[in-house]
Design a protein around this motif. Structure first.
Motif, short mmCIF file in Angstrom:
data_model
loop_
_atom_site.label_atom_id
_atom_site.label_comp_id
_atom_site.label_asym_id
_atom_site.label_seq_id
_atom_site.Cartn_x
_atom_site.Cartn_y
_atom_site.Cartn_z
N UNK A 75 0.83 -1.21 0.00
CA UNK A 75 0.00 0.00 0.00
C UNK A 75 0.87 1.26 0.00
N UNK A 76 1.94 1.25 0.79
CA UNK A 76 2.86 2.39 0.80
C UNK A 76 3.51 2.56 -0.57
N UNK A 77 3.91 1.47 -1.17
CA UNK A 77 4.52 1.55 -2.50
C UNK A 77 3.57 2.11 -3.54
N UNK A 78 2.29 1.73 -3.46
CA UNK A 78 1.30 2.24 -4.41
C UNK A 78 1.16 3.75 -4.26
N UNK A 79 1.18 4.25 -3.03
CA UNK A 79 1.07 5.69 -2.81
C UNK A 79 2.27 6.45 -3.40
N UNK A 80 3.41 5.79 -3.43
CA UNK A 80 4.61 6.42 -3.99
C UNK A 80 4.68 6.30 -5.51
N UNK A 169 -7.45 2.50 -8.68
CA UNK A 169 -7.92 3.57 -7.80
C UNK A 169 -9.44 3.69 -7.84
N UNK A 170 -10.03 3.52 -9.01
CA UNK A 170 -11.48 3.62 -9.15
C UNK A 170 -12.19 2.57 -8.30
N UNK A 171 -11.60 1.36 -8.22
CA UNK A 171 -12.21 0.27 -7.46
C UNK A 171 -11.83 0.30 -5.98
N UNK A 172 -10.93 1.21 -5.59
CA UNK A 172 -10.52 1.31 -4.20
C UNK A 172 -9.81 0.07 -3.69
N UNK A 173 -9.01 -0.57 -4.54
CA UNK A 173 -8.32 -1.79 -4.14
C UNK A 173 -7.18 -1.46 -3.17
N UNK A 174 -7.04 -2.29 -2.15
CA UNK A 174 -5.99 -2.12 -1.15
C UNK A 174 -5.75 -3.44 -0.46
#
Length: 481
Positions: A75-80, A169-174
């Protein structure tokens, strides 16, 4: 400049393997990438190696966090990440050079939301088939969906894929904080995607570690690990129940085929502790009655013994499976109403142990095996020979019928039996005039009330056998001289 693809790599105590992983990412033929390395509080030399790569190659970026697990690290990597497309790799695995070019290329061509590909299992430096993925990518297809291609239920890993970032991002996957965080996300992505691209190429090498710390998947018989796996199963089932209930039976069948094996292994190792048996009953309660009833007969026997706490008997069946899997037989019982049963441990003791007959019922698992070994021209006719048998049944088939079919016509052939499993027939080309040119051989077999049909396969090529008449034309045929 914004990269085309961002690859997120969580890093935790993988010093023996991380260099090979990062070299494989640096060598991708799709070079417009960034690699976001997330150090999850490593206590070995992994972070130092990651720092060196980031210093040498500007496409590599390193961030860090305290040890929170692979889900929060991703999740942190996705934000970066900044790329238009998103991918994941585990830092002990290897990505083949062409992988991301193939996956991104498919998405650019089709507009699908995610692309996925086949997986190899890296064992002691040798690449083998991944038994988890082996059936999923036999028939690749672009612009499909898991509800149409339900074999994608088997594709429940996140790292053999590329995703569109806006879809993610549209599907809010995490990812959750659990150790099987990828399974729910992989299933959610498949269901929520508008379309999916499947490619048959191997795009990921999934390593089985041989040194250093054991991986999560290699510790899967630990009690805490099994609880985490159950949590992932529950999460997937809850999501499917809401968004794609038609996939539940297939997912449950996969759990009974793959996941429950780790529960069996744990019971064998500790000889059946109370907490494990309690967990086993919770697992079984999660799954649909249909999936439990339609599991293969040998698995049904294991489930019956598990449900009734017969752990020593279960261990004996597990040993039988390991040593006799290719040699198990199905036997007929009864004369007026014949049924077919798996000849497994306790079959002859089933009355005393109160195991119902239906536990051993294997009729639906039987399949006809028909092969053509030779087809020769005699000057007047073609003569073919081959074998016909029923898989796992050690007895001669009572009756065999053969037909040639071109899709419109069926031409019956006279069969001659040769030996225990042999068959032979003659083909008069004049009987095929006006049809074809390509014909397939259909086989029908009877044995003690059982009727099975199959298309014959080529004994040498192990593919569908086809008969093509030489010199065929719609006006007639020229026979070989």
């Amino acid at each position: 400049m914004i990269p085309l693809l961002s690859v997120v790599v969580p890093v935790y105590n993988v010093e023996p393997y991380i260099t090979e992983c990062l070299k494989s990412l640096a060598a991708q033929t799709l070079d417009d990438i960034e690699v976001v390395l997330v150090d999850d509080g490593s206590s070995d030399g992994s972070r130092r190696i990651a720092e060196d790569f980031a210093a040498m190659d500007g496409r590599f970026v390193l961030v860090g966090q305290r040890n929170m697990g692979p889900g929060p690290a991703r999740n942190l990597g996705i934000r970066q990440a900044r790329g238009m497309y998103l991918a994941f790799a585990d830092s002990d695995d290897v990505v083949p050079p062409e992988a991301y070019r193939l996956l991104v290329g498919a998405l650019a061509e089709t507009g699908s939301d995610l692309a996925c590909g086949a997986v190899g299992r890296l064992v002691d430096g040798v690449l083998e088939d991944s038994i988890l993925h082996e059936k999923a990518f036999r028939r690749p297809q672009l612009c499909t969906h898991i509800t149409d291609k339900q074999v994608l239920i088997r594709d429940r890993t996140v790292w053999n894929k590329v995703y569109r970032r806006d879809f993610w991002e549209r599907c809010g996957l995490a990812f959750s904080a659990g150790i099987y965080e990828d399974v729910p996300v992989a299933m959610q992505a498949h269901v929520l995607a508008t379309s999916v691209d499947m490619i048959g190429d191997v795009v990921y090498h999934w390593r089985k570690r041989d040194v250093g710390e054991a991986s999560i998947t290699q510790r899967r018989a630990e009690l805490s690990n099994l609880y985490e796996r159950l949590a992932a199963i529950r999460a997937v089932r809850a999501f499917l129940d809401e968004r794609a209930p038609e996939l539940l039976d297939g997912f449950d069948a996969l759990v009974l085929e793959k996941d429950i094996v780790f529960l069996f292994q744990a019971l064998e190792e500790c000889e059946g502790s109370g907490p494990l048996l309690e967990l086993a009953h919770v697992w079984l309660a999660e799954l649909s009655p249909k999936s439990l009833a339609t599991a293969p007969s040998l698995r049904r026997l294991e489930l019956h013994l598990l449900r009734h706490g017969m752990v020593s008997e279960l261990c004996e069946v597990r040993e039988f499976r390991r040593t006799r899997e290719d040699g198990t037989r199905v036997v007929p019982r009864g004369w007026r109403n014949t049924n077919w049963y798996g000849d497994y441990p306790f079959f002859r003791k089933r009355r005393r142990l109160r195991i119902p007959d239906e536990v051993f019922d294997a009729r639906d698992e039987l399949k006809l095996i028909a092969r053509v070994e030779e087809c020769d021209w005699t000057g007047a006719e073609y003569r073919l020979s081959g074998e016909v048998a029923i898989h796992r049944v050690d007895r001669k088939v009572d009756k065999v019928n053969l037909w040639l079919s071109d899709g419109r016509r069926r031409v019956p052939l006279e069969v001659r039996r040769t030996g225990r499993y042999g068959m032979a027939a003659a083909i008069d080309p004049e009987r095929l005039e006006g049809g074809g040119p390509s014909w397939r051989l259909q086989v029908r077999a009877e044995a003690r009330g059982l009727v099975l049909k199959a298309w014959a396969r080529d004994g040498e090529a192990n593919s569908a056998w086809r008969f093509t008449v030489p010199g065929w034309s719609r006006s007639g045929m020229d026979m070989p001289q």
